[in-house]
Design a protein around this motif. Structure first.
Motif, PDB file in Angstrom:
ATOM      1  N   VAL A   1     -21.386  45.203   0.634  1.00 24.88           N
ATOM      2  CA  VAL A   1     -20.086  45.785   1.152  1.00 24.88           C
ATOM      3  C   VAL A   1     -18.910  45.108   0.667  1.00 24.88           C
ATOM      4  CG1 VAL A   1     -21.091  47.019   3.288  1.00 24.88           C
ATOM      5  CG2 VAL A   1     -20.260  44.642   3.442  1.00 24.88           C
ATOM      6  N   LEU A   2     -19.124  43.793   0.394  1.00 25.29           N
ATOM      7  CA  LEU A   2     -17.945  43.123   0.082  1.00 25.29           C
ATOM      8  C   LEU A   2     -17.760  43.579  -1.498  1.00 25.29           C
ATOM      9  CD1 LEU A   2     -18.933  39.452   1.180  1.00 25.29           C
ATOM     10  CD2 LEU A   2     -16.843  40.762   1.876  1.00 25.29           C
ATOM     11  N   PRO A   3     -16.433  43.345  -2.050  1.00 28.32           N
ATOM     12  CA  PRO A   3     -16.143  43.481  -3.382  1.00 28.32           C
ATOM     13  C   PRO A   3     -16.826  42.556  -4.172  1.00 28.32           C
ATOM     14  CG  PRO A   3     -13.969  43.517  -2.064  1.00 28.32           C
ATOM     15  CD  PRO A   3     -15.252  43.168  -1.179  1.00 28.32           C
ATOM     16  N   PRO A   4     -17.317  42.893  -5.413  1.00 29.37           N
ATOM     17  CA  PRO A   4     -18.017  41.903  -6.314  1.00 29.37           C
ATOM     18  C   PRO A   4     -17.383  40.785  -6.564  1.00 29.37           C
ATOM     19  CG  PRO A   4     -18.526  44.192  -7.068  1.00 29.37           C
ATOM     20  CD  PRO A   4     -17.389  44.346  -5.865  1.00 29.37           C
ATOM     21  N   THR A   5     -16.024  40.805  -6.937  1.00 27.28           N
ATOM     22  CA  THR A   5     -15.438  39.698  -7.199  1.00 27.28           C
ATOM     23  C   THR A   5     -15.068  38.756  -6.171  1.00 27.28           C
ATOM     24  OG1 THR A   5     -13.208  41.076  -6.630  1.00 27.28           O
ATOM     25  CG2 THR A   5     -13.637  40.784  -8.736  1.00 27.28           C
ATOM     26  N   VAL A   6     -15.278  39.187  -4.845  1.00 25.11           N
ATOM     27  CA  VAL A   6     -15.245  38.216  -3.709  1.00 25.11           C
ATOM     28  C   VAL A   6     -16.564  37.403  -3.581  1.00 25.11           C
ATOM     29  CG1 VAL A   6     -15.302  37.964  -1.116  1.00 25.11           C
ATOM     30  CG2 VAL A   6     -13.882  39.643  -2.247  1.00 25.11           C
TER      31      VAL A   6
ATOM     32  N   ILE B   1     -28.764  45.102 -13.529  1.00 26.53           N
ATOM     33  CA  ILE B   1     -28.346  45.357 -14.716  1.00 26.53           C
ATOM     34  C   ILE B   1     -26.941  46.054 -14.961  1.00 26.53           C
ATOM     35  CG2 ILE B   1     -29.013  47.771 -14.872  1.00 26.53           C
ATOM     36  CD1 ILE B   1     -30.121  46.836 -17.780  1.00 26.53           C
ATOM     37  N   GLY B   2     -26.399  46.409 -13.656  1.00 25.96           N
ATOM     38  CA  GLY B   2     -24.957  46.910 -13.707  1.00 25.96           C
ATOM     39  C   GLY B   2     -24.027  45.992 -13.084  1.00 25.96           C
ATOM     40  N   GLU B   3     -24.506  44.808 -12.673  1.00 28.51           N
ATOM     41  CA  GLU B   3     -23.506  43.850 -12.156  1.00 28.51           C
ATOM     42  C   GLU B   3     -22.339  43.479 -13.070  1.00 28.51           C
ATOM     43  OE1 GLU B   3     -21.285  41.234 -10.228  1.00 28.51           O
ATOM     44  OE2 GLU B   3     -22.274  42.849  -9.446  1.00 28.51           O
ATOM     45  N   PHE B   4     -21.077  43.439 -12.523  1.00 25.03           N
ATOM     46  CA  PHE B   4     -19.936  43.150 -13.437  1.00 25.03           C
ATOM     47  C   PHE B   4     -19.018  42.073 -12.646  1.00 25.03           C
ATOM     48  CE2 PHE B   4     -15.392  44.006 -14.042  1.00 25.03           C
ATOM     49  CZ  PHE B   4     -15.220  43.603 -15.533  1.00 25.03           C
ATOM     50  N   GLY B   5     -18.470  42.519 -11.209  1.00 26.43           N
ATOM     51  CA  GLY B   5     -17.433  41.624 -11.024  1.00 26.43           C
ATOM     52  C   GLY B   5     -17.730  40.295 -10.714  1.00 26.43           C
ATOM     53  N   ALA B   6     -19.063  40.020  -9.950  1.00 24.47           N
ATOM     54  CA  ALA B   6     -19.550  38.668  -9.753  1.00 24.47           C
ATOM     55  C   ALA B   6     -19.860  37.913 -11.207  1.00 24.47           C
ATOM     56  CB  ALA B   6     -20.612  38.729  -8.520  1.00 24.47           C
ATOM     57  N   THR B   7     -20.517  38.671 -11.895  1.00 21.54           N
ATOM     58  CA  THR B   7     -21.002  37.984 -12.968  1.00 21.54           C
ATOM     59  C   THR B   7     -19.463  37.449 -13.858  1.00 21.54           C
ATOM     60  OG1 THR B   7     -23.011  39.241 -13.304  1.00 21.54           O
ATOM     61  CG2 THR B   7     -22.189  38.454 -15.319  1.00 21.54           C
ATOM     62  N   LEU B   8     -18.762  38.330 -14.052  1.00 20.92           N
ATOM     63  CA  LEU B   8     -17.436  38.017 -14.733  1.00 20.92           C
ATOM     64  C   LEU B   8     -16.879  36.664 -14.073  1.00 20.92           C
ATOM     65  CD1 LEU B   8     -15.603  38.929 -17.256  1.00 20.92           C
ATOM     66  CD2 LEU B   8     -14.317  39.998 -15.313  1.00 20.92           C
ATOM     67  N   MET B   9     -16.958  36.692 -12.747  1.00 17.35           N
ATOM     68  CA  MET B   9     -16.213  35.404 -12.112  1.00 17.35           C
ATOM     69  C   MET B   9     -17.064  34.153 -12.152  1.00 17.35           C
ATOM     70  SD  MET B   9     -13.542  36.356 -10.310  1.00 17.35           S
ATOM     71  CE  MET B   9     -13.323  34.983  -9.049  1.00 17.35           C
TER      72      MET B   9
END
Length: 223
Positions: free
Chosen positions: A60-65, A165-173
């Motif tokens: 539920v948390l934003p991936p960037t968090v 494979i679809g992960e974006f936010g956490a990976t970018l951080m």
């Protein structure tokens, strides 16, 4: 016209890295998620609700968090980050290993919840009968619980793979977007759109849609 304008040499590296990261992270997360689900589904621990809530929090948390928290935990200024750097001679952040960690964390809730449902459907009387016959906990898990929850195991793996494979936010951080080193398909799409390379963005988008569709189709067929 669209096919001619595709840079085929640049198309493959993000796809290859995404598959490399996701294959490894899916193996790690299926082991961790299955072990946690079986342990907690058979536990009467008082703080189980809190632990399960923490397990599901990345859902539920934003991936960037999630990525920011991982960056703070594993960065060069953290105790864990310094320990890893002293152990391997290099920091883990902004490497493809960091992308693996991000994929594991974001996929874990799906794998855990799916396996918890699978283990909940197993008849506990069968497990009790095995224990009364002298089987230890590992044998009960290996020969009774896991085989009876095998359908959930396959579904959990496929869903974890698709989420990773679809992960974006956490990976970018935590891993960044270094071409050839940490650039996965989602981050490559982001950069392509930002640079106005719509054709390349479409090519990567179509590839990940097809792959994700096939994975979800396989998961639904297992139900």
């Amino acid at each position: 016209m669209v096919i001619v304008s595709i840079d085929w040499a640049s198309l493959w590296p993000p796809i290859r890295l995404s598959l490399q990261v996701t294959f490894l992270s899916s193996l790690i997360v299926i082991v961790l998620g299955t072990a946690a689900a079986w342990r907690l589904s058979r536990s009467k621990l008082k703080g189980r609700l809190i632990i399960e809530t923490l397990f599901l929090l990345p859902l539920v948390l934003p991936p960037t968090v999630v990525g920011f928290i991982l960056l703070m935990l594993l960065g060069r200024r953290s105790t864990i980050g310094r320990f890893i750097e002293s152990l391997f001679g290099a920091p883990i952040v902004f490497t493809w290993w960091a992308a693996v960690i991000a994929a594991v964390v974001v996929a874990f809730p799906l794998v855990y919840q799916t396996m918890k449902t699978g283990f909940s459907s197993v008849d506990t009387e069968l497990e009790a009968a095995a224990r009364s016959s002298g089987a230890n906990e590992w044998q009960v898990f290996r020969y009774i619980s896991l085989p009876l929850a095998s359908r959930s195991l396959v579904t959990a793996y496929i869903l974890g793979f698709a989420r990773g494979i679809g992960e974006f936010g956490a990976t970018l951080m935590i891993a960044g977007n270094i071409p050839g080193r940490t650039q996965t398909v989602p981050t490559a799409i982001y950069v392509a759109v930002d640079a106005g390379h719509t054709t390349m963005a479409w090519a990567w988008t179509v590839s990940i849609i097809i792959f994700s569709f096939l994975l979800l189709l396989m998961a639904r067929q297992r139900r």
